[in-house]
Design an enzyme around this catalytic site. Structure first.
Site, PDB file in Angstrom:
ATOM      1  N   ASN A   1       1.077  -0.563  -2.044  1.00  0.00           N
ATOM      2  CA  ASN A   1       2.195  -0.233  -2.925  1.00  0.00           C
ATOM      3  C   ASN A   1       2.449   1.254  -2.886  1.00  0.00           C
ATOM      4  O   ASN A   1       1.551   2.056  -2.675  1.00  0.00           O
ATOM      5  CB  ASN A   1       1.927  -0.714  -4.354  1.00  0.00           C
ATOM      6  CG  ASN A   1       0.501  -0.399  -4.805  1.00  0.00           C
ATOM      7  OD1 ASN A   1       0.157   0.763  -5.036  1.00  0.00           O
ATOM      8  ND2 ASN A   1      -0.341  -1.419  -4.915  1.00  0.00           N
TER       9      ASN A   1
ATOM     10  N   HIS B   1      -0.930   3.385  -2.002  1.00  0.00           N
ATOM     11  CA  HIS B   1      -2.241   2.743  -1.938  1.00  0.00           C
ATOM     12  C   HIS B   1      -2.164   1.603  -0.936  1.00  0.00           C
ATOM     13  O   HIS B   1      -1.246   0.794  -0.970  1.00  0.00           O
ATOM     14  CB  HIS B   1      -2.637   2.197  -3.309  1.00  0.00           C
ATOM     15  CG  HIS B   1      -3.893   1.373  -3.276  1.00  0.00           C
ATOM     16  ND1 HIS B   1      -5.051   1.810  -2.691  1.00  0.00           N
ATOM     17  CD2 HIS B   1      -4.155   0.121  -3.741  1.00  0.00           C
ATOM     18  CE1 HIS B   1      -5.992   0.873  -2.805  1.00  0.00           C
ATOM     19  NE2 HIS B   1      -5.466  -0.154  -3.433  1.00  0.00           N
TER      20      HIS B   1
ATOM     21  N   HIS C   1      -4.824  -1.138   1.772  1.00  0.00           N
ATOM     22  CA  HIS C   1      -6.164  -1.606   2.158  1.00  0.00           C
ATOM     23  C   HIS C   1      -6.270  -1.569   3.676  1.00  0.00           C
ATOM     24  O   HIS C   1      -6.797  -2.508   4.295  1.00  0.00           O
ATOM     25  CB  HIS C   1      -6.418  -3.022   1.616  1.00  0.00           C
ATOM     26  CG  HIS C   1      -6.723  -3.052   0.153  1.00  0.00           C
ATOM     27  ND1 HIS C   1      -7.949  -3.380  -0.361  1.00  0.00           N
ATOM     28  CD2 HIS C   1      -5.950  -2.757  -0.912  1.00  0.00           C
ATOM     29  CE1 HIS C   1      -7.918  -3.315  -1.685  1.00  0.00           C
ATOM     30  NE2 HIS C   1      -6.712  -2.949  -2.046  1.00  0.00           N
TER      31      HIS C   1
ATOM     32  N   ASP D   1      -4.262  18.603  11.564  1.00  0.00           N
ATOM     33  CA  ASP D   1      -2.808  18.791  11.463  1.00  0.00           C
ATOM     34  C   ASP D   1      -2.300  18.448  10.069  1.00  0.00           C
ATOM     35  O   ASP D   1      -1.263  18.950   9.642  1.00  0.00           O
ATOM     36  CB  ASP D   1      -2.088  17.885  12.485  1.00  0.00           C
ATOM     37  CG  ASP D   1      -2.042  18.489  13.879  1.00  0.00           C
ATOM     38  OD1 ASP D   1      -2.075  19.734  13.992  1.00  0.00           O
ATOM     39  OD2 ASP D   1      -1.949  17.723  14.861  1.00  0.00           O
TER      40      ASP D   1
ATOM     41  N   HIS E   1     -13.504   0.534  -2.356  1.00  0.00           N
ATOM     42  CA  HIS E   1     -12.158   0.053  -2.600  1.00  0.00           C
ATOM     43  C   HIS E   1     -11.254   0.424  -1.410  1.00  0.00           C
ATOM     44  O   HIS E   1     -11.116  -0.366  -0.491  1.00  0.00           O
ATOM     45  CB  HIS E   1     -11.674   0.633  -3.930  1.00  0.00           C
ATOM     46  CG  HIS E   1     -10.393   0.060  -4.429  1.00  0.00           C
ATOM     47  ND1 HIS E   1     -10.049   0.050  -5.756  1.00  0.00           N
ATOM     48  CD2 HIS E   1      -9.356  -0.507  -3.780  1.00  0.00           C
ATOM     49  CE1 HIS E   1      -8.852  -0.528  -5.901  1.00  0.00           C
ATOM     50  NE2 HIS E   1      -8.420  -0.872  -4.711  1.00  0.00           N
TER      51      HIS E   1
ATOM     52  N   TYR F   1       5.908  24.282  12.954  1.00  0.00           N
ATOM     53  CA  TYR F   1       6.113  22.915  13.451  1.00  0.00           C
ATOM     54  C   TYR F   1       7.386  22.350  12.847  1.00  0.00           C
ATOM     55  O   TYR F   1       7.678  22.561  11.677  1.00  0.00           O
ATOM     56  CB  TYR F   1       4.931  22.033  13.059  1.00  0.00           C
ATOM     57  CG  TYR F   1       5.075  20.599  13.499  1.00  0.00           C
ATOM     58  CD1 TYR F   1       4.638  20.189  14.747  1.00  0.00           C
ATOM     59  CD2 TYR F   1       5.670  19.658  12.666  1.00  0.00           C
ATOM     60  CE1 TYR F   1       4.777  18.871  15.161  1.00  0.00           C
ATOM     61  CE2 TYR F   1       5.818  18.338  13.069  1.00  0.00           C
ATOM     62  CZ  TYR F   1       5.366  17.951  14.316  1.00  0.00           C
ATOM     63  OH  TYR F   1       5.512  16.636  14.715  1.00  0.00           O
TER      64      TYR F   1
END
Lengths: 242, 242, 242, 242
Positions: free
Chosen positions: D32, D99, D101, D124, D175, D232
């Site tokens: 999310n 977030h 996984h 970087d 987690h 950059y």
């Protein structure tokens, strides 16, 4: 110069070659499939170095089984053509041959190790380990190198057609997998399966020392898909059950 | 300000840059390809930080070989431009340069190890290990850092154009792969191959200690694709055989 | 011969089977999903060996729960049908079953190891390790092999429906994962999750010896998604929360 | 109930959430992204458990920064909403939080190890290792669990906004990764980079014990992309340079 081959063979060979990048088995042009017409005494194979996205029926090359002469096609055949020819001559029951440089199967070939039988995924198709040849000698490399690449496979199997049918795949040391089957498509499926079981075997060996599964389990899986008592699949609906 | 470059060069460079994400070699904007026009004394390169999906011919930047000045284009060129320029100046035979952060090649660079020759997949393209540079010194980082990034590659190869042609790839320590070739497209193909052989090498090294294949096998594979006796591929049909 | 099943079941089963290759869980035809209609006493399953790309509603096979007889469909059902039936009979709460040969879950099965609980990704779905069965005996392989493949799972869980609900997945030694859930779709999601946590666990075990996370963390994650105090998801908008 | 947020914010948050599966960072609904409007005192976040393919602007939920109350939207916000809120309150400079996984970053989190700085790909973007929190205590799990998940990150960084800007990512033990940035899109890019460097680091650690690169190289790479001397990218053409 034209050569008659049985209806459908050229399309089968084209389709199987075009499937190589789709199933993720090839980098650039690294991979080729052929199919044989035993009656006509020829096989049809991918030309050398042509990108899959440009490949058409017109590019395929027809090669004579007896001496490797090109009998149809404007392009040079795959550099691996003589390896395919050697396998067709040694194993009379096979109808198609596939060669790839798929990542995990090549890793086993580079480590000069057979792919061990670690479970039913392997036993469903291969009735034993996928063996790895010894190194080619300097003499075998110097002359007729590509034919000798097939030769080391044939020698490893003692030219035994039955063994070739039970484990339709082999690794050439420091090179990579060659697979075969009743048709071009089937040989490609064996290449897909060879790569899949090499991938799973590598992960398995990370988790645990090799502990072979019980033979009764492996035999059960092989025989439910192969031979007179097979009960896997639906005739005419099944993707080349091997 | 305009600059004339040979017909087709800008399109070649654009196509090779757009291919980077398609072949899975780049995360975000990490990767760039250039191509040189030796007669005009310039090279064409990707602008800095522009996402591939937005990149058009108009964004490409033309840079002078002799001093690195931008001679055409509204955008700032890739931060790696000076590394490309250093390689073009040192190796007169190369026509294109590619830099990526592809996963497995970077892992070797971060481990400060060469990619060893473990089989024919490697030997088909690279006539020896893909070498890894020493660390850049504090001085090399402080001033002209990007040019010095090319410098450590050139120094490692003793500025030898022939060595650069035989192994058209190098790893910069803790950084990643730079590859080159006769064209922008060829340099990209060498980047694809560099990543593929690094991936296979890592798996091979998991399975077994490094045991180099016999030289006669490696030589055979390199020479069947490169040099006067090459017999791989079909002229005009072959994807950049290297 | 026709059989009435509840509206939507056949489409659910077809969709879940077609999703197997889309989510990357199957090589060739290796994978199958079924869904049950408890009232009608039947379940619907994929036919044996039919490629996913050819699969239509008409190919699905309806099988009687009580004795495994085919009550609808022209094709032979999946060879794994008896395993599905055994699981439905043992665990009254489940509505769907999925079997795949996904790479990392099979690696654990081939290593005959449970997938350990190493973090919240696992605990969000599985309230404990994904267990691995003992080997099937020679007798279990010789007769009713596929039914016995379910039997070893059921025996391992002592036929406990609650345990089956808390960890809706199991590995059959040397074979691979079977997962289940309230619907065909949910059983497929558990197969996706089983493969994902096996993949992450393998990488974790490369980095560190297994050190179980604190129970209070794992319990928290499981209970926020499952049971009376769950607060994950939005009814009717959530993809099968399990 | 409606809430005014600055023009474009909702679309940015939607786009970043829809990009999660496209860039391969999420299994099912696991991931999310949110974006904040500091003036309005609210942030916009994905609803809980809604599949990406169904997600529209109307599903997004607006949450008040001060107390976590939903001020706009019909659905329940992501279960991770309180973690996002905690990070926004602690670090005043951040505009977006992501977030996921993702496989390799979670592997480091499950091994309770920081992702070490092994090369310029990492330097970087991240000016130091991506740190891993200690375990949450039983008390932190029992009450306000999701808020405390942010708390352990904030505590690990001593609530230092500058540190959060220099390494815009952290792993929560057992987690997975949380990342942030000036916008929702930038926080997502940091999640992509966090996964990429974790993947490369794992392979590097397979090849060699950890040997940190020289600081002068890492500093050079960080400062050429960040801070007053950055060179950059091209303003307005660059994908969120971070």
């Amino acid at each position: 110069m034209t050569a008659h081959v049985r209806a459908g063979l050229r399309q089968e060979v084209l389709d199987a070659n075009l499937a190589i990048p789709q199933v993720g088995l090839a980098t650039l042009t690294w991979g080729n499939v052929s199919g044989v017409d035993r009656e006509a005494g020829v096989f049809v194979i991918k030309p050398s170095g042509v990108p899959y996205e440009d490949l058409t029926l017109d590019h395929l090359v027809t090669v004579r089984l007896s001496d490797g002469a090109v009998v149809d096609g404007d392009l040079r055949p795959s550099t691996d053509t003589e390896t395919h020819r050697c396998l067709y001559l040694a194993f009379g029951s096979i109808g198609g041959v596939t060669h790839t440089h798929s990542t995990h199967a090549v890793a086993f070939a580079q480590a000069r190790r057979a792919i061990p039988v670690l479970g039913t995924t392997h036993a469903d198709t291969f009735n034993g380990p996928v063996p790895c040849t010894p190194d080619l000698t300097a003499e075998q490399c110097a002359k007729d190198y590509e034919y000798n690449t097939g030769r080391v496979i044939v020698d490893m199997l003692n030219g035994d057609d039955q063994r070739a049918a039970e484990v339709p795949a082999a690794l050439v040391a420091n090179h990579g997998p060659f697979t075969w089957g009743s048709t071009a498509r089937t040989s490609l499926e064996h290449a897909i399966i060879c790569e899949a079981v090499a991938d799973i075997a590598l992960h398995t060996m990370t988790l645990s020392p090799i502990a072979p599964p019980p033979d009764h389990l492996l035999d059960r899986h092989y025989t439910r898909k192969h031979g007179p008592d097979a009960y896997y699949g639906n005739p005419d609906m099944t993707a080349a059950p091997g």
